[in-house]
Design a protein around this motif. Structure first.
Motif, PDB file in Angstrom:
ATOM      1  N   PRO A 120      58.239  59.582  39.523  1.00 15.83           N
ATOM      2  CA  PRO A 120      58.279  58.893  40.183  1.00 15.83           C
ATOM      3  C   PRO A 120      60.684  59.325  39.956  1.00 15.83           C
ATOM      4  O   PRO A 120      61.343  59.803  40.951  1.00 15.83           O
ATOM      5  N   ALA A 121      61.013  58.513  39.156  1.00 19.72           N
ATOM      6  CA  ALA A 121      62.451  58.839  38.247  1.00 19.72           C
ATOM      7  C   ALA A 121      62.590  60.462  38.254  1.00 19.72           C
ATOM      8  O   ALA A 121      63.763  60.644  38.716  1.00 19.72           O
ATOM      9  N   GLU A 122      62.085  60.945  38.146  1.00 21.99           N
ATOM     10  CA  GLU A 122      62.386  62.501  37.039  1.00 21.99           C
ATOM     11  C   GLU A 122      61.839  63.230  38.851  1.00 21.99           C
ATOM     12  O   GLU A 122      63.239  63.549  38.922  1.00 21.99           O
ATOM     13  N   LYS A 123      61.269  62.363  39.895  1.00 26.56           N
ATOM     14  CA  LYS A 123      61.405  62.905  41.022  1.00 26.56           C
ATOM     15  C   LYS A 123      62.300  63.196  41.951  1.00 26.56           C
ATOM     16  O   LYS A 123      63.132  64.057  42.883  1.00 26.56           O
ATOM     17  N   ALA A 124      63.131  61.837  41.895  1.00 22.73           N
ATOM     18  CA  ALA A 124      63.966  61.380  42.483  1.00 22.73           C
ATOM     19  C   ALA A 124      65.746  62.208  41.956  1.00 22.73           C
ATOM     20  O   ALA A 124      66.084  62.287  42.719  1.00 22.73           O
ATOM     21  N   ARG A 125      64.765  62.478  40.704  1.00 20.47           N
ATOM     22  CA  ARG A 125      66.263  63.057  40.303  1.00 20.47           C
ATOM     23  C   ARG A 125      66.537  64.818  40.487  1.00 20.47           C
ATOM     24  O   ARG A 125      67.508  65.251  41.043  1.00 20.47           O
ATOM     25  N   ALA A 126      65.160  65.333  40.374  1.00 18.97           N
ATOM     26  CA  ALA A 126      64.907  66.400  40.567  1.00 18.97           C
ATOM     27  C   ALA A 126      65.249  66.990  42.398  1.00 18.97           C
ATOM     28  O   ALA A 126      65.793  67.333  42.498  1.00 18.97           O
ATOM     29  N   ALA A 127      65.143  65.496  43.203  1.00 19.29           N
ATOM     30  CA  ALA A 127      65.593  66.109  44.621  1.00 19.29           C
ATOM     31  C   ALA A 127      66.845  65.967  45.019  1.00 19.29           C
ATOM     32  O   ALA A 127      67.305  66.834  45.728  1.00 19.29           O
ATOM     33  N   SER A 128      68.070  65.197  44.189  1.00 20.01           N
ATOM     34  CA  SER A 128      68.624  64.991  44.504  1.00 20.01           C
ATOM     35  C   SER A 128      70.044  66.372  43.703  1.00 20.01           C
ATOM     36  O   SER A 128      70.088  66.938  44.159  1.00 20.01           O
ATOM     37  N   ALA A 129      68.627  66.523  42.619  1.00 19.00           N
ATOM     38  CA  ALA A 129      69.717  68.426  42.009  1.00 19.00           C
ATOM     39  C   ALA A 129      69.626  68.902  42.854  1.00 19.00           C
ATOM     40  O   ALA A 129      70.483  70.306  43.364  1.00 19.00           O
ATOM     41  N   ILE A 130      68.319  69.025  43.765  1.00 18.39           N
ATOM     42  CA  ILE A 130      68.641  70.240  44.776  1.00 18.39           C
ATOM     43  C   ILE A 130      69.620  70.338  45.829  1.00 18.39           C
ATOM     44  O   ILE A 130      69.546  71.458  46.198  1.00 18.39           O
ATOM     45  N   VAL A 131      69.863  69.288  46.570  1.00 13.58           N
ATOM     46  CA  VAL A 131      70.681  69.079  47.779  1.00 13.58           C
ATOM     47  C   VAL A 131      72.160  69.278  46.935  1.00 13.58           C
ATOM     48  O   VAL A 131      72.631  69.731  47.562  1.00 13.58           O
ATOM     49  N   ASP A 132      72.180  68.829  45.759  1.00  8.91           N
ATOM     50  CA  ASP A 132      73.936  68.956  44.795  1.00  8.91           C
ATOM     51  C   ASP A 132      73.359  70.125  44.821  1.00  8.91           C
ATOM     52  O   ASP A 132      74.484  70.825  44.757  1.00  8.91           O
ATOM     53  N   HIS A 133      73.070  70.941  44.279  1.00 10.29           N
ATOM     54  CA  HIS A 133      72.902  72.168  43.983  1.00 10.29           C
ATOM     55  C   HIS A 133      73.290  73.398  45.132  1.00 10.29           C
ATOM     56  O   HIS A 133      74.218  74.306  44.896  1.00 10.29           O
ATOM     57  N   ILE A 134      72.787  72.818  46.366  1.00 16.37           N
ATOM     58  CA  ILE A 134      73.489  73.420  47.736  1.00 16.37           C
ATOM     59  C   ILE A 134      74.599  73.002  48.034  1.00 16.37           C
ATOM     60  O   ILE A 134      75.956  73.910  48.696  1.00 16.37           O
ATOM     61  N   VAL A 135      75.260  72.027  47.548  1.00 13.34           N
ATOM     62  CA  VAL A 135      76.382  71.189  48.317  1.00 13.34           C
ATOM     63  C   VAL A 135      76.632  70.396  47.279  1.00 13.34           C
ATOM     64  O   VAL A 135      76.100  68.769  47.396  1.00 13.34           O
ATOM     65  N   PRO A 136      77.393  70.812  46.503  1.00  7.20           N
ATOM     66  CA  PRO A 136      78.016  70.205  45.640  1.00  7.20           C
ATOM     67  C   PRO A 136      77.966  68.177  45.598  1.00  7.20           C
ATOM     68  O   PRO A 136      79.199  68.464  46.658  1.00  7.20           O
ATOM     69  N   GLY A 137      77.256  67.586  44.497  1.00  8.54           N
ATOM     70  CA  GLY A 137      78.072  66.204  45.112  1.00  8.54           C
ATOM     71  C   GLY A 137      77.555  65.755  46.667  1.00  8.54           C
ATOM     72  O   GLY A 137      77.662  63.943  46.704  1.00  8.54           O
ATOM     73  N   ARG A 138      75.914  66.529  47.423  1.00  9.93           N
ATOM     74  CA  ARG A 138      75.748  66.389  48.955  1.00  9.93           C
ATOM     75  C   ARG A 138      74.517  64.566  48.242  1.00  9.93           C
ATOM     76  O   ARG A 138      74.510  63.495  49.550  1.00  9.93           O
ATOM     77  N   SER A 139      74.739  64.330  47.270  1.00 14.50           N
ATOM     78  CA  SER A 139      73.340  63.748  47.512  1.00 14.50           C
ATOM     79  C   SER A 139      73.892  62.547  46.845  1.00 14.50           C
ATOM     80  O   SER A 139      73.159  61.644  47.718  1.00 14.50           O
ATOM     81  N   LEU A 140      75.243  62.092  47.237  1.00 11.18           N
ATOM     82  CA  LEU A 140      76.401  61.254  47.597  1.00 11.18           C
ATOM     83  C   LEU A 140      76.513  60.571  48.894  1.00 11.18           C
ATOM     84  O   LEU A 140      77.206  59.735  48.601  1.00 11.18           O
TER      85      LEU A 140
END
Ligand SMILES: Cc1cc2nc3c(=O)[nH]c(=O)nc-3n(C[C@H](O)[C@H](O)[C@H](O)COP(=O)(O)OP(=O)(O)OC[C@H]3O[C@@H](n4cnc5c(N)ncnc54)[C@H](O)[C@@H]3O)c2cc1C
Length: 211
Positions: A120-140
């Motif tokens: 679950p921790a890697e899933k959460a990290r990966a989900a944020s990484a995909i959002v951040d890859h499209i718009v940097p910083g967006r997961s925050l």
């Protein structure tokens, strides 16, 4: 110090225009980081499929995500061989002759086998990484997925270990005898740019610059 490179395999050995190819890790990563749409190619029950989708790179791993029922991702996580491509188009190359028209590009092909991410921790990290890859910083700056949303999401990991890049740059390469022809020849540079945001103004003013 030599640049780190991916070990060349029978699949990643450039044959045509091989001087445009490279296996340098940094070149592959740079193209993966600049793009945000990839294509997943695989064969299922004898039929080829190529799916466009989004992704993120974390170190030497590509993450892909979709619904738990996603056909492509389920096929990949069941062990199918995959080829992931990312293409950046930098310019249209207009030559004097139709034959020598071309495209300036940078592209990557990654070969491998994907596996489902279950931690679950890697899933959460990966989900944020995909959002951040499209718009940097967006997961925050958005609501992160709930546990339930993460359970409904299939995330797969493709190791970036067998990969190649290829790039064309520069003007048209016409034959010497065609150079005096009156046809226009040159390059039309291409860039991906964002228009002003729709909805609430004042957000993501410099999307391209942030990427
Ligand atoms: C936007 C764009 C437009 C293109 N237009 C044309 C076109 O009209 N005609 C044409 O012949 N080619 C075009 N190319 C180049 C094309 O991708 C191939 O590199 C080329 O056709 C040689 O193909 P091949 O089947 O002989 O591959 P080979 O050289 O036999 O490929 C062997 C291996 O080299 C690597 N490789 C080959 N091409 C690429 C690549 N582009 N990116 C990363 N790794 C690669 C892969 O690991 C591949 O498995 C274009 C590329 C892009 C990105």
């Amino acid at each position: 110090v030599p640049e780190p490179t991916f070990t060349r395999t029978h699949r990643t050995t450039h044959r045509r225009k091989k001087e445009r190819g490279t296996h340098e890790v940094a070149s592959v990563h740079e193209i993966l980081d600049e793009g945000f749409v990839c294509h997943l190619g695989f064969v299922h029950e004898g039929s080829p499929y190529v799916f466009p989708t989004s992704y993120a790179r974390e170190g030497d791993v590509l993450y892909l995500h979709g619904a738990a029922a996603n056909f492509a991702l389920r096929t990949l996580s069941a062990g199918a061989d995959v080829c992931v491509t990312v293409t950046l188009t930098d310019g249209l190359v207009l030559a004097k002759s139709a034959f020598h028209h071309s495209v300036n590009y940078r592209s990557v092909m990654v070969f491998g086998r994907a596996e489902a991410v279950t931690d679950p921790a890697e899933k959460a990290r990966a989900a944020s990484a995909i959002v951040d890859h499209i718009v940097p910083g967006r997961s925050l700056d958005c609501l992160l997925p709930t546990d339930e949303e993460l359970r409904a999401t299939l995330i797969v990991r493709v190791p970036i270990t067998e990969a190649s890049a290829k790039a064309r740059a520069g003007g048209p390469i016409d034959d010497a005898e065609d150079l005096e022809l009156p046809h226009w020849a040159g390059v039309l540079p291409l860039h991906t740019v964002a228009d002003p945001p729709e909805g609430a103004p004042g957000y993501v003013q410099s999307w391209r610059a942030t990427r």
